[in-house]
Scaffold this motif. Sequence first.
Motif, short mmCIF file in Angstrom:
data_model
loop_
_atom_site.label_atom_id
_atom_site.label_comp_id
_atom_site.label_asym_id
_atom_site.label_seq_id
_atom_site.Cartn_x
_atom_site.Cartn_y
_atom_site.Cartn_z
N SER A 42 85.98 -0.98 97.02
CA SER A 42 84.98 -0.05 97.53
C SER A 42 83.58 -0.62 97.29
CB SER A 42 85.10 1.29 96.81
OG SER A 42 84.03 2.14 97.17
N ASN A 43 82.67 -0.41 98.23
CA ASN A 43 81.29 -0.86 98.10
C ASN A 43 80.40 0.18 97.43
OD1 ASN A 43 81.47 -3.42 99.26
ND2 ASN A 43 81.36 -2.57 101.31
N THR A 44 80.94 1.28 96.97
CA THR A 44 80.14 2.39 96.46
C THR A 44 79.16 1.95 95.38
OG1 THR A 44 81.91 3.92 96.97
CG2 THR A 44 80.25 4.68 95.40
N ASN A 45 79.59 1.17 94.41
CA ASN A 45 78.69 0.76 93.33
C ASN A 45 77.57 -0.14 93.82
OD1 ASN A 45 80.02 2.27 91.41
ND2 ASN A 45 81.40 0.61 90.87
N TYR A 46 77.84 -0.97 94.83
CA TYR A 46 76.78 -1.80 95.40
C TYR A 46 75.76 -0.94 96.14
CZ TYR A 46 79.58 -5.85 94.28
OH TYR A 46 80.29 -6.80 93.60
N VAL A 47 76.22 0.07 96.84
CA VAL A 47 75.31 0.99 97.53
C VAL A 47 74.45 1.73 96.52
CG1 VAL A 47 75.19 3.04 98.99
CG2 VAL A 47 76.82 1.23 99.54
N LEU A 48 75.08 2.25 95.47
CA LEU A 48 74.34 2.97 94.44
C LEU A 48 73.34 2.07 93.72
CD1 LEU A 48 77.13 5.21 92.92
CD2 LEU A 48 75.25 5.92 94.39
N SER A 49 73.74 0.85 93.39
CA SER A 49 72.81 -0.06 92.71
C SER A 49 71.63 -0.39 93.62
CB SER A 49 73.51 -1.32 92.22
OG SER A 49 73.98 -2.09 93.30
N GLY A 50 71.88 -0.54 94.92
CA GLY A 50 70.79 -0.78 95.85
C GLY A 50 69.82 0.39 95.90
N MET A 51 70.33 1.61 95.83
CA MET A 51 69.48 2.80 95.82
C MET A 51 68.65 2.87 94.54
SD MET A 51 72.23 5.44 97.47
CE MET A 51 71.18 6.89 97.46
N VAL A 52 69.25 2.51 93.41
CA VAL A 52 68.53 2.51 92.13
C VAL A 52 67.43 1.45 92.15
CG1 VAL A 52 68.74 2.01 89.66
CG2 VAL A 52 70.42 3.48 90.79
N ILE A 53 67.75 0.26 92.65
CA ILE A 53 66.77 -0.82 92.74
C ILE A 53 65.60 -0.40 93.62
CG2 ILE A 53 66.38 -3.14 93.69
CD1 ILE A 53 69.24 -3.80 92.61
N LYS A 54 65.90 0.20 94.76
CA LYS A 54 64.85 0.65 95.68
C LYS A 54 63.95 1.70 95.01
CE LYS A 54 62.83 1.23 99.71
NZ LYS A 54 61.87 0.27 100.21
N ALA A 55 64.56 2.64 94.31
CA ALA A 55 63.79 3.69 93.63
C ALA A 55 62.93 3.13 92.50
CB ALA A 55 64.72 4.78 93.10
N ALA A 56 63.45 2.15 91.77
CA ALA A 56 62.74 1.62 90.61
C ALA A 56 61.65 0.61 90.98
CB ALA A 56 63.73 0.97 89.65
N THR A 57 61.87 -0.15 92.06
CA THR A 57 60.95 -1.25 92.38
C THR A 57 60.23 -1.07 93.71
OG1 THR A 57 62.59 -2.57 93.57
CG2 THR A 57 62.47 -2.87 91.17
#
Length: 76
Positions: free
Chosen positions: A16-31
């Motif tokens: 599943s790509n779910t964790n990659y999608v979530l990490s991308g969302m966290v990176i976008k929000a943080a940076t």
Amino acid sequence: MQHPSSLMPGSDWEYSNTNYVLSGMVIKAATDHSWEHEVRARILRPLRLTLSHPATGRSCRVPMPVITSSSSRHRE
């Protein structure tokens, strides 16, 4: 859940790509930058990995035929 699980808990696994999608969302929000931008800036450039690049939906080409399931079970 919107879709029922295709597996019983503990019986097998599927990729599943779910964790990659979530990490991308966290990176976008943080940076306020994309996952791709941060991978290039923080990993690839400092390590001088000039022949490496992050795969994106725009640049990743997968030749046919493609295996559609990473499960260890055989599906018909």
